[in-house]
Design an enzyme around this catalytic site. Sequence first.
Site, short mmCIF file in Angstrom:
data_model
loop_
_atom_site.label_atom_id
_atom_site.label_comp_id
_atom_site.label_asym_id
_atom_site.label_seq_id
_atom_site.Cartn_x
_atom_site.Cartn_y
_atom_site.Cartn_z
N ASP A 147 3.20 29.44 33.35
CA ASP A 147 3.04 28.67 35.03
C ASP A 147 3.38 29.75 35.97
O ASP A 147 3.07 30.10 37.08
CB ASP A 147 3.02 27.30 34.59
CG ASP A 147 3.38 26.70 36.08
OD1 ASP A 147 2.37 25.89 36.50
OD2 ASP A 147 4.55 26.46 36.38
N SER A 175 0.62 25.42 38.22
CA SER A 175 -0.42 26.01 37.65
C SER A 175 -1.23 26.09 36.48
O SER A 175 -2.18 25.92 36.43
CB SER A 175 0.10 27.54 38.07
OG SER A 175 -0.10 27.96 38.96
N ASP A 176 -0.01 25.51 35.50
CA ASP A 176 -0.86 24.35 34.43
C ASP A 176 -1.67 23.60 34.72
O ASP A 176 -3.10 23.34 33.93
CB ASP A 176 0.15 24.07 33.32
CG ASP A 176 0.58 25.40 32.65
OD1 ASP A 176 -0.33 25.78 32.14
OD2 ASP A 176 1.73 25.38 32.34
N LEU A 177 -1.31 22.78 35.82
CA LEU A 177 -1.62 20.77 35.43
C LEU A 177 -3.07 21.17 36.48
O LEU A 177 -4.64 20.57 36.35
CB LEU A 177 -1.24 19.98 36.47
CG LEU A 177 0.26 20.07 35.97
CD1 LEU A 177 1.09 19.07 36.68
CD2 LEU A 177 0.03 19.09 34.82
N GLY A 180 -5.99 22.69 33.96
CA GLY A 180 -6.27 21.26 33.25
C GLY A 180 -7.65 20.12 33.64
O GLY A 180 -8.33 20.06 33.46
#
Length: 405
Positions: A147, A175-177, A180
């Site tokens: 991330d 960035s991860d979220l 997703g």
Amino acid sequence: MSGPLSGLRVFDLTRILAGPSCTQILGDLGADVIKVEIPGKGDDTRGFAPPYLKDGEGKDTDQSAYFTCANRNKRSITLDLTKPEGIEIAKKMIAKSDVLVENFKTGGLAKYGLGYDQLKDDNPGLVYCSVTGFGHTGPYANRPGYDVLIQGMGGFMSVTGEPDEGPQKAGIPISDLIAGMYAAVGINAALRHREVTGKGQHIDIGMLDTTAAILSIQGANFLATGQNPPRLGNAHPNIVPYQAFATADGDIILAVGNDGQFQRFCKVAGCEHLAEDPRYATNDKRVSNREEIVGLLKPIIAAKPSEFWLTELEKNNVSCGPINRLDQVFSDPQFIARGMQLDMPHPKTGTAPVKMVASPLKFSESKVDYRYAPPVLGQHVDEVLNELLDMSEDDIAGLRERGVI
């Protein structure tokens, strides 16, 4: 089981956050998510602690709080994909699934015979979603993605932070979220495509791509001018005043979205002359003269307490609000009225429910369906293998003895 994705089965080969946040969204919408974990270890985030969940006596359990943020509404099984038997079981379960989500390194599942091209002929309706740092093409395809690395490479950090300080990452793994979320959107679009054509497909989500996509107005400003946007702290690049201001006893957000609001703000603040000044009367002039107008407003706002500004500006339809700590967020009457805290029983916490942030999705006809608390490792392995593959207790015991599950 209810929810708009009720009856959909998802084979979940994800871990950490980007992939699991996608599959939790699908689970909240009613999908049966089978989370596949490494025997004896599980998802890495099971070890991202402290803090741990507390039991009914306030003592730590062995369950990390981190894991709970992206793993409800899933059934956990353990399966060793390095063993031929494990791969065979995975293939049989995938054949009974609608969606496969994975976040292995690019090409990582192909060595187990579980790449999209290796599965699509036997399951042409399969929607296969890969979430990686850089996607499956391009010169960076084989690099691992984390991330904070992606926030930096994707430009997000360059526009985040105070002007006179260094670049800053977001306080959450944005960035991860966002990867997703885009993955969940893409999966639903692919399911609609399958409904129309009968064909599944591969979805290639790269975190660098999705982070660049949320540059939004900053990306548009750069593309229009060729100039790198500066860091503005809490200020807005295209609207002034639209930022945090210190008051006599704290801080508030002032979000003046148009010239009418600026005029009403100036009336409340007793500085009507600023609204009449041609240097500040319109937003484009305020943006051009940002330092001057913000410098004039700071002492005016700092002279009165937050309660004055929040009360009087709201009365006059000027957008403003407090900067809440998390304890204030979770006790806010609006948050409570919207049902945004979710409590669910958990096998390791006894009389104390596990507390989570609920899904923000509200439907008039469907509903979000909370069926499973974040599972303990391998909690559902016997149930799932019996249900999907009709395995007996002896079959499952044999797999356990051989270290397959």
